[in-house]
Design a protein around this motif. Structure first.
Motif, short mmCIF file in Angstrom:
data_model
loop_
_atom_site.label_atom_id
_atom_site.label_comp_id
_atom_site.label_asym_id
_atom_site.label_seq_id
_atom_site.Cartn_x
_atom_site.Cartn_y
_atom_site.Cartn_z
N GLY A 130 5.64 34.04 30.11
CA GLY A 130 5.48 33.88 31.55
C GLY A 130 5.29 35.21 32.23
N SER A 131 4.88 35.15 33.48
CA SER A 131 4.74 36.38 34.27
C SER A 131 6.12 36.92 34.66
CB SER A 131 3.92 36.11 35.53
OG SER A 131 2.63 35.63 35.21
N PHE A 132 7.09 36.01 34.86
CA PHE A 132 8.44 36.39 35.27
C PHE A 132 8.38 37.31 36.49
CE2 PHE A 132 8.77 35.45 30.65
CZ PHE A 132 9.58 34.33 30.75
N ASP A 133 7.79 36.75 37.54
CA ASP A 133 7.50 37.55 38.75
C ASP A 133 8.04 36.85 40.00
OD1 ASP A 133 6.42 39.55 40.29
OD2 ASP A 133 4.35 38.86 40.16
N PRO A 134 9.39 36.73 40.14
CA PRO A 134 10.44 37.27 39.27
C PRO A 134 10.97 36.21 38.30
CG PRO A 134 11.43 36.51 41.30
CD PRO A 134 9.94 36.23 41.42
N PRO A 135 11.76 36.64 37.30
CA PRO A 135 12.48 35.67 36.48
C PRO A 135 13.57 35.01 37.32
CG PRO A 135 13.15 37.90 35.92
CD PRO A 135 12.02 38.02 36.89
N HIS A 136 13.72 33.70 37.21
CA HIS A 136 14.68 33.00 38.07
C HIS A 136 15.55 32.05 37.25
CE1 HIS A 136 11.79 29.71 37.86
NE2 HIS A 136 10.85 30.47 38.41
N VAL B 226 8.44 36.23 26.13
CA VAL B 226 7.21 37.02 26.11
C VAL B 226 6.76 37.31 27.55
CG1 VAL B 226 4.85 37.18 25.24
CG2 VAL B 226 6.57 35.90 23.94
N VAL B 227 6.93 38.55 27.96
CA VAL B 227 6.53 38.96 29.31
C VAL B 227 5.03 39.21 29.33
CG1 VAL B 227 6.87 40.66 31.14
CG2 VAL B 227 8.79 39.99 29.67
N ALA B 228 4.32 38.50 30.21
CA ALA B 228 2.86 38.62 30.26
C ALA B 228 2.43 40.01 30.71
CB ALA B 228 2.30 37.56 31.21
N GLY B 229 1.36 40.48 30.11
CA GLY B 229 0.77 41.73 30.55
C GLY B 229 -0.17 41.45 31.71
N GLN B 230 -1.38 41.03 31.39
CA GLN B 230 -2.35 40.60 32.39
C GLN B 230 -2.97 39.30 31.91
OE1 GLN B 230 -3.31 41.86 35.65
NE2 GLN B 230 -3.97 39.75 35.47
N PRO B 231 -2.36 38.14 32.24
CA PRO B 231 -2.92 36.86 31.79
C PRO B 231 -4.34 36.69 32.30
CG PRO B 231 -0.73 36.58 32.74
CD PRO B 231 -1.16 37.97 33.06
N TRP B 232 -5.23 36.18 31.45
CA TRP B 232 -6.63 36.08 31.86
C TRP B 232 -6.80 35.12 33.03
CZ3 TRP B 232 -9.31 31.48 31.87
CH2 TRP B 232 -8.75 30.43 31.14
N GLN B 233 -5.92 34.08 33.15
CA GLN B 233 -6.04 33.16 34.28
C GLN B 233 -5.72 33.85 35.60
OE1 GLN B 233 -3.83 32.47 31.63
NE2 GLN B 233 -3.77 30.28 31.26
N ARG C 108 8.45 43.74 36.16
CA ARG C 108 8.68 42.40 35.62
C ARG C 108 9.44 42.46 34.30
NH1 ARG C 108 4.41 40.25 34.01
NH2 ARG C 108 2.86 41.90 34.33
N LEU C 109 9.13 43.45 33.48
CA LEU C 109 9.83 43.62 32.21
C LEU C 109 11.29 43.99 32.46
CD1 LEU C 109 9.76 43.74 29.14
CD2 LEU C 109 8.89 46.08 29.30
N HIS D 109 -0.30 45.77 25.62
CA HIS D 109 -1.75 45.67 25.46
C HIS D 109 -2.37 45.47 26.84
CE1 HIS D 109 -0.36 45.00 21.37
NE2 HIS D 109 -1.58 45.22 20.95
N PRO D 110 -3.08 46.45 27.37
CA PRO D 110 -3.55 46.41 28.76
C PRO D 110 -4.65 45.39 29.03
CG PRO D 110 -4.44 48.34 27.62
CD PRO D 110 -3.44 47.72 26.69
N GLU D 111 -5.35 44.92 27.99
CA GLU D 111 -6.43 43.98 28.25
C GLU D 111 -5.86 42.61 28.63
OE1 GLU D 111 -5.50 43.73 23.84
OE2 GLU D 111 -5.74 45.31 25.33
N ALA D 112 -6.70 41.75 29.22
CA ALA D 112 -6.27 40.40 29.57
C ALA D 112 -5.81 39.67 28.31
CB ALA D 112 -7.42 39.64 30.23
N THR D 113 -4.69 38.97 28.44
CA THR D 113 -4.06 38.36 27.27
C THR D 113 -4.30 36.86 27.20
OG1 THR D 113 -2.01 38.20 28.55
CG2 THR D 113 -2.25 40.11 27.09
N VAL D 114 -4.35 36.36 25.98
CA VAL D 114 -4.51 34.94 25.69
C VAL D 114 -3.35 34.52 24.80
CG1 VAL D 114 -6.00 33.19 24.61
CG2 VAL D 114 -7.02 35.10 25.86
#
Length: 207
Positions: free
Chosen positions: A10-16, A38-45, A57-58, A80-85
């Motif tokens: 998840g993005s956990f922005d914020p974790p709740h 698993v804290v998302a880096g940059q989700p492609w969506q 967020r981490l 990993h800075p690229e968009a993640t899948v």
């Protein structure tokens, strides 16, 4: 005996508190040896959306899940800075020595499960892990039509209804409202200390 490992992303922005409740339920109900948060880096969506810097967020996620038995914070996507899948991340974690030979479970809420057919490489997820889904108000998981047509392993997680949503929490903070009852205390303190979700975007956290 085969290890049982969960993947809760998840993005956990914020974790709740709802994140924490689902993680605890998945760990215990599925009898997991370990749950990877698993804290998302940059989700492609969300590539076009502004997100709080990953450092914050981490840090908040580490605070939220601190002391939880059999849970570990996973930074693969943040690193990993690229968009993640999700399928790519799951494959990478399974390829590591500590993930080989394990039985994997992908922990989802009904909202995610209901649109899983819009995710990139979603058919590959079905062979990589059993889907563990928390249905709405205790209802059975409801797949989208495309997913229902494909055989896949799914386990229902009996999560009690919780109305907490990260978007609403961010909006509440921006409006000057308190959210102490909706997030772990350490997370609430972190948000206040770093002035997150205020009018001006936060700067990356430096320890």
């Amino acid at each position: 005996m085969t290890r049982r490992v969960g993947f809760f992303g998840g993005s956990f922005d914020p974790p709740h508190n709802a994140h924490l409740a689902l993680a605890r339920l998945a760990r215990d109900h599925l009898q997991l040896d370990e749950l990877r948060i698993v804290v998302a880096g940059q989700p492609w969506q969300k590539a076009a959306q502004a997100m709080t810097p990953a450092e914050h967020r981490l840090a908040m996620t580490r605070l939220a899940f601190a002391g939880e038995p059999r849970m570990a914070i996973e930074t693969w996507e943040v690193d990993h800075p690229e968009a993640t899948v999700t399928a790519d991340t799951l494959e990478a974690l399974q390829a590591r020595a500590d993930g080989q030979g394990a039985e994997w479970f992908l922990v989802l809420g009904q909202d995610q499960y209901g649109r899983l057919d819009t995710w990139r490489r979603w058919p590959d997820l079905l062979s990589l892990a059993t889907l563990a889904v928390a249905g709405r108000a205790g209802a059975p998981p409801q797949p989208p039509d495309a997913l229902a047509a494909v055989p896949h392993r799914v386990v229902a997680l009996p999560l009690a209804p919780m109305a907490t949503a990260a978007t609403a929490l961010r909006e509440a903070v921006a409006a000057g409202m308190g959210i102490a009852g909706e997030v772990p205390p350490a997370v609430a303190s972190y948000i206040d200390r770093h002035a997150l979700y205020r009018a001006a975007p936060p700067e990356p956290h430096r320890s």
